[in-house]
Structure formats: structure tokens, C-alpha cells
Design an enzyme around this catalytic site. Structure first.
Site, PDB file in Angstrom:
ATOM      1  N   ASP A 121     -13.234   0.528   9.730  1.00 43.86           N
ATOM      2  CA  ASP A 121     -12.147  -0.423   9.981  1.00 43.86           C
ATOM      3  C   ASP A 121     -11.299   0.044  11.153  1.00 43.86           C
ATOM      4  O   ASP A 121     -10.900  -0.731  12.023  1.00 43.86           O
ATOM      5  CB  ASP A 121     -11.254  -0.547   8.743  1.00 43.86           C
ATOM      6  CG  ASP A 121     -11.766  -1.605   7.787  1.00 43.86           C
ATOM      7  OD1 ASP A 121     -11.191  -1.715   6.702  1.00 43.86           O
ATOM      8  OD2 ASP A 121     -12.725  -2.313   8.123  1.00 43.86           O
ATOM      9  N   LYS A 178      -2.064  -5.356   0.002  1.00 42.64           N
ATOM     10  CA  LYS A 178      -3.293  -5.904   0.586  1.00 42.64           C
ATOM     11  C   LYS A 178      -4.472  -5.348  -0.209  1.00 42.64           C
ATOM     12  O   LYS A 178      -4.899  -4.214  -0.008  1.00 42.64           O
ATOM     13  CB  LYS A 178      -3.410  -5.521   2.064  1.00 42.64           C
ATOM     14  CG  LYS A 178      -4.555  -6.195   2.787  1.00 42.64           C
ATOM     15  CD  LYS A 178      -4.516  -5.867   4.282  1.00 42.64           C
ATOM     16  CE  LYS A 178      -5.616  -6.601   5.029  1.00 42.64           C
ATOM     17  NZ  LYS A 178      -6.964  -6.148   4.627  1.00 42.64           N
ATOM     18  N   ASP A 189     -12.036   2.000  13.687  1.00 47.14           N
ATOM     19  CA  ASP A 189     -12.724   1.868  14.965  1.00 47.14           C
ATOM     20  C   ASP A 189     -12.799   0.403  15.385  1.00 47.14           C
ATOM     21  O   ASP A 189     -12.589   0.058  16.556  1.00 47.14           O
ATOM     22  CB  ASP A 189     -14.131   2.453  14.859  1.00 47.14           C
ATOM     23  CG  ASP A 189     -14.580   3.098  16.157  1.00 47.14           C
ATOM     24  OD1 ASP A 189     -13.766   3.159  17.092  1.00 47.14           O
ATOM     25  OD2 ASP A 189     -15.733   3.522  16.237  1.00 47.14           O
ATOM     26  N   GLU A 243       3.729  -7.723   0.002  1.00 51.06           N
ATOM     27  CA  GLU A 243       2.753  -7.681  -1.088  1.00 51.06           C
ATOM     28  C   GLU A 243       1.642  -6.695  -0.738  1.00 51.06           C
ATOM     29  O   GLU A 243       1.407  -6.408   0.434  1.00 51.06           O
ATOM     30  CB  GLU A 243       2.136  -9.069  -1.317  1.00 51.06           C
ATOM     31  CG  GLU A 243       3.147 -10.179  -1.527  1.00 51.06           C
ATOM     32  CD  GLU A 243       2.499 -11.558  -1.538  1.00 51.06           C
ATOM     33  OE1 GLU A 243       1.315 -11.664  -1.916  1.00 51.06           O
ATOM     34  OE2 GLU A 243       3.169 -12.534  -1.144  1.00 51.06           O
TER      35      GLU A 243
END
Length: 652
Positions: A29, A109, A31, A107
């Protein structure tokens, strides 16, 4: 800059396909985010080079076989990402410029799979995946096996809600232990396990794996005024709502909440990868609107990546369908984000040179969001000067000399007869987004190629049952299924064929845009570059690539062979009508509409040839203003943009 934008677009689209469609991520994620942010920056500086198939213009993944397609009544959008306090402050500044008194709801994730649930008169009718944001998969029977999703609401409402399906860490551990005992491949992480479970054809397996959900949005019109009221209503209706959320009025409060959650992240029973910040007022949300991809009223702060050290043992080099040679590092196994990692991408030779990466080096490997890792950099203090990196000079597939063009970051094999290049091209042609020939995957393509049965895509339509039966492991039933899939692909709409040809710069969305205008593949044989470049969303690079391809004699021969084989050349969708009332205009909707809802108005505008966007700028041609229109209307007036009302639109 144009070439770098194209390189980033192609690379990120490949990573998106691996992540969203195959549920087999090929890059971390962190990268991905770094490359994505580079693309966003370049596109902002050079908007004339933005490609239609850019990931900044898209939402999600593609549709998988096995479940019926489902068109969402209310599209699902992605979220803009933030990685620092400064980016959150910039978001706050943009919002407060229009609404100085705006408050936010923060909130968690959840790291799972987006789902949409539609109820009629209180009864669950459809459960669907995100898909590409407009079309998902109907997975209703599997959704019904998730215990915390109510089949009947406490009130007889007709409503569509959104949320995240996830697998708890405890369930994930138990499932992988069982799979290990049975000799099955273990899931890489809870998100992949949840995604694979929701796509199970056996609903008993779904029930056994104990998925759970958190709901967070009413997608259909709601009587609530605030996002925190929506969460309260969802809980009252019987849905599971995550208890960790906080109403805030400043970024200082949000940052404190983020740090609190980050500190207790490992103590949660499920995976999270950040915090979502939303403007709490739904009226303000509607006024702020959307970009092509994401809402302007929300942003997702993503936690930093986890990092570990590993040693590079060797490097594998593989050839893609365009001839690009990609390096992958084999590593000493390391535990990262709950999984064992032994391979990581090295991207390309320029990346290797920039980081001075060598075999034998100790490197930093990182993985955000439980995605397959990449090499960040070398731990130079542990280098003993015996490390080497052998960059190949010859293609690992065909042995021909590799080239490294000055304007490219990768090595490339330019031999058109390279076995790997041909096989990857055949695989691409048969892939889901192209001709969608079910069952004709890499293993069978390789067998067909090595047996001499296929050398180009037209050969696929000359295959016989006897050809397949001669392949190792193919029985009569499998051969019949493959032939049926090949036959079925002949009736595909022509944009799938155009994408399947593998022309540089011509992605699936670009293929559709081109065929919306030309209507037939054969028409592209004589299409002029300047005509193609004028199509909205395209440009000179795409136009040049397309015309250069079809100017080749081999292209005309291939099209003729495919046509003779019975492959459809016509576009089955709705062609663009250049005589439509609003053809080529950029239109913005603002304010409250009394007769039409937003989606109906948007559909009508697009049917009239308009491009609907979420913000007013100098490029806007027309604003449709409903009642209580705010800052967008004022901006339109200040720019002298034409303004019409809902009645005017309805009469068109």
C-alpha cells in the site's frame, strides 16, 4: 513529463488489477501510495496529459465471473488519502473556505471489503460488492450468511446502506491453521480471506468462516441531517456500527483521535489501516460534492507502513506483454504485518540503480495494509562489499538483446517473436477485462504455445477439440468448456476486442470512448490521428499510438482474420450523438432538486452529451442550480458561467 505520467498510469493500473480483481496484491500500500501521489502531482501540473484510464479517474476494481453483475443505484466512491498532518490541515482549509463552521466525524478505516445492502420495505433484497463503483457483483446469498447482517430491519424502510465486511484476527488465525493442516494455501491476510470468502460459490463455507461487518453510510436519500445521526440510525435498525468514532471541530482534535487509535490498533479484534474524516453535515457534503473519483467532503488518513530487515538472496526477471522486464527479489523469510514474506518487487532497473540494490544486501522491506511488500532501501551499514547485482543484458525468455530507452525506466525486450511476450499478449487477450475467455489462463496458453497451436490472438479462434485434447491434463469436458468460452467471446462488444489487442496506451476505458465514437473496429483502420485526438478524454499520445498500430499491414490482416472467424467488430453500447443538445459541455449540479434526484439529473445530462463534474471552474460551461444553491452558484456567477434551473433541464 508525458511519458512519466503514462508509465505511472500503466504501472498503477496493473497494481489495481492485482489488488481489486485478483485479490492478490503485488505491491505494498505504501509503495502504491507513493507512486499514486507522484501521478497526482504530475497530473495537477500537466492536466493536458491526464489519460482516460488514469487511476485518478477510476474507483475500484473489475467484475469477476461466478456471480451476476449488479448495477449500483448509488455509485460507490473511493476516498482521497492523506499521510501527514499537513495534508489533513490542507483538507480542513479547503472545507472551511466554503463552510467555516463545519464539524467532522472521525471513524475507523476498516481493512475489509466494501459492501452495499439494499432493502425494500425492510427486507434484504440485494447484497453486492463495490466492483468498479458502478457495477459490482450480486453476492446476496453469501451476504445472508453473515450473522450480524439483518435480513429484516426493525422498520419497513426502503433503503441502501454501505459498509465493510471483514474477518476478525481470531477467525483468520483459525482458518489458516485449518488450511495448513489440510495442505491448502494459507490466506495472506484477513482482507484477502474476507474477499475470497464473499466470492465463494458454496454458501456453507461462507457461514463457517464467520465474517462480520461494520455499516457506516446511508447511500439512499435520508432524513438524517448529520453523519453521527446516520450511525445512530443504522444501529437502531439492527446493523453493526463501529463504536470508535468522534465528533470534532478541529484538526487538533482529529489528530489526537488518530494517535489514540494508532496506539490501540494492535489491541483491536480486527485490522484497520487508518482513520476516515468526514464533514458531519450531510447538507454540506452535498454542496461540496465529488471529484471524478472521490468525495470532497471526506479524507482517509493512512497509518505509516511497518518495516523489517531482510536479505536479498536472488532476483528473478520476467517479461511482460509489452516486453518490459520486471525484477522481483527473493528474500530471507521475514514476518511482516502478520504474514511471512519472501518476495518483493524491485520495480525496474532505474529503481535498482537509484537505490544501489545488490544481491546479498540487507534491505528494508515494508508492507502497509497487509499487502505484499516492496524494498524501500539498502541498510548500507551492513554491506560487506561482496554484494553484486547482475543486470541482464539478454532477455531471460528469448535471449535477444535487451534495450533501455532513454525516456523509460525499465529494460525492454523488443523481439516480436519473444515467447514470453507472445504468451503474455495471448493471456491479456483472453483476460477478464478483454475477451473474457474463461479457463484460458497462463498455464493453458503456455501449453498451446509450446505445442505450436497458437502464435497470435487470431489462432485462438482456429483451435479445435483435438488441439486441446492433445494437451497434458486436458480432458474432454474441459476442452468442451474452453471451446464454448472461445465461441462466447465472439459476441463481445468491440471495446473488449480493442483492449484485448494490447495496443500501447489503449486501456479498457479508452477503448470504450473510442468505440463510442467510431462504432466499429474496421473504422479504426482508416481513422485519422487528429480526429481521435479530439475525442473528450483522449489526446495526441493515445491518438498516435492507435493510428500507428492500425497503419501496420499486420493489423489489417489480424482484423480480417478475426472478422472471418466470426468475432464481433461492432460496439454494442450507446454511441455518442454529436448532435445531442449538451454534447461536449462540462456541467455542474448544485443545490436541492425538487423533481429529479441527483442520479436522475446526472443520467439525463450525460444522455444529452454532457460531462458532469463536481466543482465549478473556468472549464465549466453550465451550472444547473436547484434551491438553496450555495458557493458553487456564487462562483459560477463570478466567472460569468451560464446558469439554468431544474425546469430548464426537465424540458430538454
Amino acid at each position: 513529463m508525458k511519458k512519466r505520467i503514462k508509465e505511472l498510469t500503466d504501472l498503477l493500473n496493473r497494481y489495481r488489477y492485482d489488488y481489486y480483481t485478483k485479490d492478490a496484491p503485488s505491491v505494498s500500500d505504501s509503495d502504491y501510495d507513493k507512486l499514486y501521489r507522484e501521478l497526482v502531482t504530475l497530473e495537477q501540473s500537466y492536466p493536458e496529459y491526464v489519460l482516460q484510464d488514469s487511476p485518478t479517474q477510476q474507483v475500484g476494481g473489475t467484475i469477476l465471473k461466478g456471480f451476476e453483475k449488479y448495477r449500483h443505484q448509488y455509485p460507490l466512491f473511493s476516498l482521497q488519502d492523506a499521510f501527514s498532518r499537513e495534508e489533513l490541515d490542507a483538507f480542513d482549509k479547503r472545507v472551511k473556505a466554503e463552510f467555516p463552521n463545519a464539524t467532522y466525524l472521525a471513524e475507523l478505516k476498516i481493512d475489509g471489503l466494501s459492501i452495499s445492502l439494499s432493502y425494500e420495505n425492510g427486507f434484504l433484497q440485494v447484497g453486492a460488492t463495490r466492483g468498479d463503483g458502478n457495477i459490482g457483483e450480486n453476492i446476496t446469498e453469501n451476504i445472508k450468511k453473515i450473522k450480524d447482517i439483518p435480513h429484516q430491519l426493525s422498520e419497513p424502510l426502503t433503503i441502501t446502506v454501505r459498509g465493510e465486511a471483514y474477518m476478525s484476527r481470531q477467525s483468520f488465525k483459525a482458518i489458516n491453521e485449518a488450511r495448513q493442516e489440510n495442505g491448502e494455501t494459507e490466506f495472506a491476510n484477513p482482507r484477502n480471506a474476507a474477499a475470497g470468502t464473499l466470492r465463494q460459490l458454496d454458501t456453507a463455507v461462507v457461514a463457517k468462516r464467520q465474517l462480520a461487518t461494520f455499516l457506516y453510510q446511508e447511500a439512499s436519500p435520508t432524513a438524517r441531517n448529520q453523519q453521527n445521526e446516520v450511525l445512530a440510525e443504522l444501529a437502531d435498525l439492527g446493523f453493526s456500527v463501529n463504536p470508535y468514532y468522534q465528533l470534532t471541530s478541529s484538526m487538533d482534535e482529529i489528530w489526537d483521535f488518530i494517535k489514540t487509535i494508532e496506539a490501540k490498533r494492535d489491541q483491536l479484534a480486527y485490522d484497520i489501516d487508518g482513520v476516515v474524516i468526514k464533514v458531519n453535515s450531510l447538507a454540506m457534503q452535498e454542496e461540496l460534492g465529488f471529484t471524478v473519483k472521490a468525495p470532497r467532503w471526506a479524507i482517509a488518513y493512512k497509518f505509516p507502513a511497518e518495516e523489517k530487515e531482510a536479505e536479498i538472496l536472488s532476483v528473478d526477471w520476467t517479461v511482460g506483454r509489452t516486453g518490459v522486464v520486471t525484477p522481483t527479489a527473493n528474500l530471507t523469510p521475514v514476518q511482516l504485518a502478520g504474514t511471512t514474506v519472501s518476495r518483493a518487487t524491485l520495480h525496474n532497473v532505474d529503481y535498482i540503480a537509484e537505490k544501489d540494490i545488490r544481491i546479498g544486501d540487507t534491505v528494508i522491506v515494508y508492507k502497509a495494509g497487509d499487502i505484499i511488500p516492496a524494498v524501500l532501501n539498502v541498510v548500507m551499514s551492513k554491506r560487506n562489499q561482496q554484494e553484486v547485482m547482475l543486470i541482464p543484458k539478454l532477455c531471460p525468455s528469448c535471449g535477444s538483446e535487451l534495450v533501455h530507452f532513454e525516456d523509460e525506466v525499465a529494460l525492454r525486450c523488443i523481439n516480436p517473436l519473444c515467447p514470453s511476450l507472445i504468451q503474455r499478449s495471448l493471456e491479456h487477450f483472453a483476460s477478464r477485462d478483454a475477451m473474457n475467455i474463461t479457463g484460458l489462463g497462463p498455464a493453458i496458453v503456455e501449453k498451446l504455445f509450446l505445442a505450436g497451436f497458437v502464435h497470435d490472438v487470431a489462432d485462438i479462434y482456429q483451435l479445435t477439440k483435438e488441439n486441446f485434447m492433445q494437451l497434458d491434463g486436458i480432458k474432454e469436458k474441459s476442452a468442451d468448456k474452453l471451446l464454448a468460452a472461445i465461441e462466447a467471446s465472439k459476441s463481445n462488444s468491440a471495446e473488449k476486442l480493442l483492449f484485448g489487442l494490447g495496443i500501447r496506451h489503449i486501456g479498457s476505458k479508452v477503448s470504450r470512448l473510442i468505440l463510442e465514437v467510431y462504432g466499429d473496429i474496421s473504422a479504426l483502420l482508416t481513422a485519422k490521428e487528429e480526429e481521435i485526438a479530439r475525442i473528450d478524454g483522449l489526446g495526441s499520445t493515445i491518438a498516435q499510438s492507435l493510428t500507428q498500430y492500425f497503419e501496420q499491414k499486420t493489423a489489417a490482416i489480424l482484423v480480417d482474420e478475426l472478422k472471418t472467424a466470426g468475432v464481433n467488430m461492432h460496439y454494442s453500447g450507446q454511441k455518442v450523438n454529436s448532435d445531442a443538445a449538451l454534447f461536449g459541455l462540462t456541467v455542474v449540479l448544485t443545490g436541492k432538486l425538487n423533481q429529479l434526484n441527483r442520479n436522475e439529473a446526472k443520467d439525463k445530462l450525460e444522455a444529452l452529451g454532457a460531462k458532469v463534474t463536481g466543482s465549478v471552474s473556468k472549464k465549466t460551461d453550465l451550472v444547473i442550480a436547484g434551491s438553496d444553491a450555495g458557493s458553487k452558484l456564487e462562483k459560477a456567477k463570478s466567472l460569468g458561467i451560464r446558469i439554468e434551473d431544474e425546469d430548464w433541464l426537465r424540458q430538454l
